[in-house]
Design an enzyme around this catalytic site. Sequence first.
Site, PDB file in Angstrom:
ATOM      1  CD1 TRP A 226      74.760  41.132 -70.891  1.00  0.00           C
ATOM      2  CD2 TRP A 226      74.531  43.344 -70.638  1.00  0.00           C
ATOM      3  NE1 TRP A 226      75.745  41.560 -70.028  1.00  0.00           N
ATOM      4  CE2 TRP A 226      75.633  42.919 -69.849  1.00  0.00           C
ATOM      5  CE3 TRP A 226      74.220  44.701 -70.631  1.00  0.00           C
ATOM      6  CZ2 TRP A 226      76.399  43.773 -69.072  1.00  0.00           C
ATOM      7  CZ3 TRP A 226      74.984  45.573 -69.867  1.00  0.00           C
ATOM      8  CH2 TRP A 226      76.057  45.111 -69.097  1.00  0.00           C
TER       9      TRP A 226
ATOM     10  CB  CYS B  39      80.508  40.789 -66.910  1.00  0.00           C
ATOM     11  SG  CYS B  39      80.706  39.050 -67.410  1.00  0.00           S
TER      12      CYS B  39
ATOM     13  CG  HIS C 239      79.241  38.902 -62.887  1.00  0.00           C
ATOM     14  ND1 HIS C 239      79.252  39.708 -64.000  1.00  0.00           N
ATOM     15  CD2 HIS C 239      79.330  39.745 -61.816  1.00  0.00           C
ATOM     16  CE1 HIS C 239      79.322  40.969 -63.620  1.00  0.00           C
ATOM     17  NE2 HIS C 239      79.384  41.011 -62.304  1.00  0.00           N
TER      18      HIS C 239
ATOM     19  CG  ASP D 113      80.854  43.743 -60.757  1.00  0.00           C
ATOM     20  OD1 ASP D 113      81.193  44.038 -61.916  1.00  0.00           O
ATOM     21  OD2 ASP D 113      80.015  42.860 -60.497  1.00  0.00           O
TER      22      ASP D 113
ATOM     23  CG  ASN E 202      78.036  31.600 -49.036  1.00  0.00           C
ATOM     24  OD1 ASN E 202      77.691  30.492 -49.430  1.00  0.00           O
ATOM     25  ND2 ASN E 202      78.527  31.789 -47.817  1.00  0.00           N
TER      26      ASN E 202
ATOM     27  CG  ASP F 106      71.216  29.251 -48.506  1.00  0.00           C
ATOM     28  OD1 ASP F 106      72.368  29.012 -48.920  1.00  0.00           O
ATOM     29  OD2 ASP F 106      70.859  29.022 -47.334  1.00  0.00           O
TER      30      ASP F 106
ATOM     31  CD  GLU G 247      78.589  26.219 -50.999  1.00  0.00           C
ATOM     32  OE1 GLU G 247      77.827  26.250 -50.006  1.00  0.00           O
ATOM     33  OE2 GLU G 247      78.496  27.015 -51.951  1.00  0.00           O
TER      34      GLU G 247
ATOM     35  CD  GLU H 207      77.861  27.794 -46.661  1.00  0.00           C
ATOM     36  OE1 GLU H 207      77.212  28.364 -47.560  1.00  0.00           O
ATOM     37  OE2 GLU H 207      77.407  26.860 -45.971  1.00  0.00           O
TER      38      GLU H 207
ATOM     39  CE1 TYR I 112      77.924  37.612 -68.466  1.00  0.00           C
ATOM     40  CE2 TYR I 112      77.078  38.344 -70.581  1.00  0.00           C
ATOM     41  CZ  TYR I 112      77.759  38.602 -69.414  1.00  0.00           C
ATOM     42  OH  TYR I 112      78.262  39.858 -69.192  1.00  0.00           O
TER      43      TYR I 112
END
Length: 828
Positions: free
Chosen positions: A378, A414, A473, A496, A536, A538, A585, A590, A659
């Site tokens: 990167w 990625c 990503h 991943d 998800n 915060d 959302e 949620e 990125y």
Amino acid sequence: MPGERLSIRDNSSVGRFHGVSASNGDAVPESNTESKTKKESGCRRWLRRACPCCFQRQNSSYDVTSDTDGVVARNGENEGPTSPVTPTGDTELDELTLAVRSVNLLSQKSDRNKKEHHTDQYFSDQLIIRRGQTFQMELDFSRPFNPNTDKLHLELKTGPLPQVSKKTHIIIPLVDELQDDCWEAKIVGQNVNQIRLSINSPVKAIIGKYKLTITTQCHKTGETTTHDPNKDVYMLFNPWCEDLEKCSITSLAQQRILSSEWTTAHVQNRERCMETEQNRFQTPCGGSYDTVYMESEKELKEYVLNDTGRIYYGTELQIGARTWNFGQFDEGILEACLFVLDNSEVPPSGRGDPVNVVRVISAMINSPDDRGVLEGNWSGNYVGGTSPTAWSGSIEILRQYHKEGGTPVKYGQCWVFSGVTTTVLRCLGIPCRSVTNFQSAHDTDVSLTTDVYFDEDMQPIHHLNSDSVWNFHVWNDCWMARPDLPPGMGGWQAVDSTPQETSHGTFRCGPASLAAIRSGQVYLKFDTPFVFAEVNSDKIYWQRNPDGTFSQVHSEKKAVGHCISTKAVGSDERVDITNLYKYPEGSEEERIAVETACRYGSKPDVYSSPIAEDVRVEVRMEGEGPLMGGDAKLMIVLKNTSSQPRRTTLHSQAAVMYYTGVLRDTVKKDTLNVELKPQEEKVIEWVLPYTQYQNQLVDQAALMMTLSGRVSETQQVLANQTSFRLRTPDLKIEPIGEAYVGKEMSAKITFTNPLPCTLRNVVIRVEGLGLRDLHPIKVGDVSKHGNVTVTEHFIPTIAGQRKLVASLDCKQLTQVHGVADIDVHESQ
């Protein structure tokens, strides 16, 4: 009939060997047989015992040959099905050593095995099959096989140290009837010296490359021979293998077609009969179901059989798409994928469980701790390798890794890790897709929140801001049941291969159940907390107090996990799958999921009483956003929702960003004093001149704007971070003329330099599955705002809808690519 052996011949076959009795036990008269037997010389008697095949050809008036399906023909005609096997009555003949002369694995693309196992697209003449499903082979012996006096079994071995106890050494017995979910073989056809076997494999069979041998034994003499046909068998996962009942019905249909119940006419048209019979039932399997089973044929075609796809990048407001050649069926790719497994520390005995295999592949696609396929980079400096943005497919990467004996290929980011992962998993038979998450959080301390720290003056504290939010990503979803988890956790699993954080000491991630991620059950394996935070978490803003402690001053509950995207089934459209990863959302479900997950994080008490907020701040852009080479223009929007006036001092800061969310250099800072009337919305134009960023950009041409401030009347903290990218032009590809297999054609590729400076050492890389292998075209320098046109010549090799893909390789300008659909016709 059930339990009935098929005969080596019917009455019409008698006479090919001297002294053979008919199936009813009556001798068949032959002219001068007795006199010939009496006058037989010692040499001829020895020849008859040592090589009955040669002796048969010298004494029979029949011309015995074998057609492509292994059914013995006489005088060019197919014989009818044969009657049950009976002892020959020739003691000398029966006592001869039984040896395998040849093996036909029925492994050509047009053969039944590959068609029924959905492996006819692989570029290989080896037998490639899927577990839990019957397959067939033909054996040719030195004499007729007699089940009353002869024994037969097959052996399959995989790995460096095959062991029966580890299920890497398989002994396949010959049985009267195939049972469910185990290795066994049954004779389903026989004629003279040839037999056809139907072989069953269990649904949990180990995948990989097996070495085949056949062992025969004559009961009367006790002699044993083992034949090595020098042919390998490749076993894959089977997403078509559903349940026992449907599988058994179709297996029976196969056996009926090859049994003596069918007339000669049926046998002569056996291919047509089999196709008709199989249309009524599901694909044959050996029992139970493969845990990668997927019900929808359309999804199987997309997630297992499609060798091209789309990968998305950019920002949520500027979503870009690029075509990726997965090429899982291309020459050498299956061998390369198995080489990746062999290079891991996981023994072959662990390759029966798709959860384990996916976890291994997740680790082996990257290279930090196990010399896997790709080396990540990167830095923006790609000397000694290929820029990640220049790749447009997985084929060359996997071939190079295999050819160089496991040396990591340089370089990947990625989307490259994801593209190669899709190739490997689809190649091995696991349904898989590439998935892009926009505004993707990287939680470094398992808090399950994305934390941003400010000093007393509301300036970012960069050395504490280790959490980041990537513009985008790319990872993968793979499909499987999860018997290791509570019910309901099967289906799509996130995996991943990009090396971000370690899992049990190795850079890997997943498989994590999307159902668990959505509900906040982050205590379920594998690596569910990390993926949950990506989609998800915060965003919590902290301000340093005079005593050095930090207080929570603001939170954003909709900051991450936007527009989660993948290619649609059956088309090149983008489909939003955010609802699979989280509830809508702001919904009660949620919020419950977020609070449930955070109880298991490192900051379980992060949620304090909500602060009244009546001033909002956001950033907007026009259309698809600013273009590379021009001034970048955005709008800062502040809205006062109260009935009282509000004043604030707003700090803005723009920085060049990888990125991945890591900031590089600040290119612009501003301070704005803003006054808002009651219920007023104020729009402030913000401009970043080209001259301020032209020499600062890195890959993806991404920037981050950070806004912070405090409302004077209420002490409400304002905070916002917005990422955006400078859009680059596409390569335009125009096919010239009609495309036919084996006939040269060409395509015109056009590019316009958007920058007011010269591009140096430009290379255009072109490739297309079934069109041409990767071909770099050296363009050289391109002047400012200059146009370039190159013509690429190639010869299509595969008919159908194909894609020609091109990408620009240039240090000054990245993420430039194009694609053209080409309809290739059969040769004229």
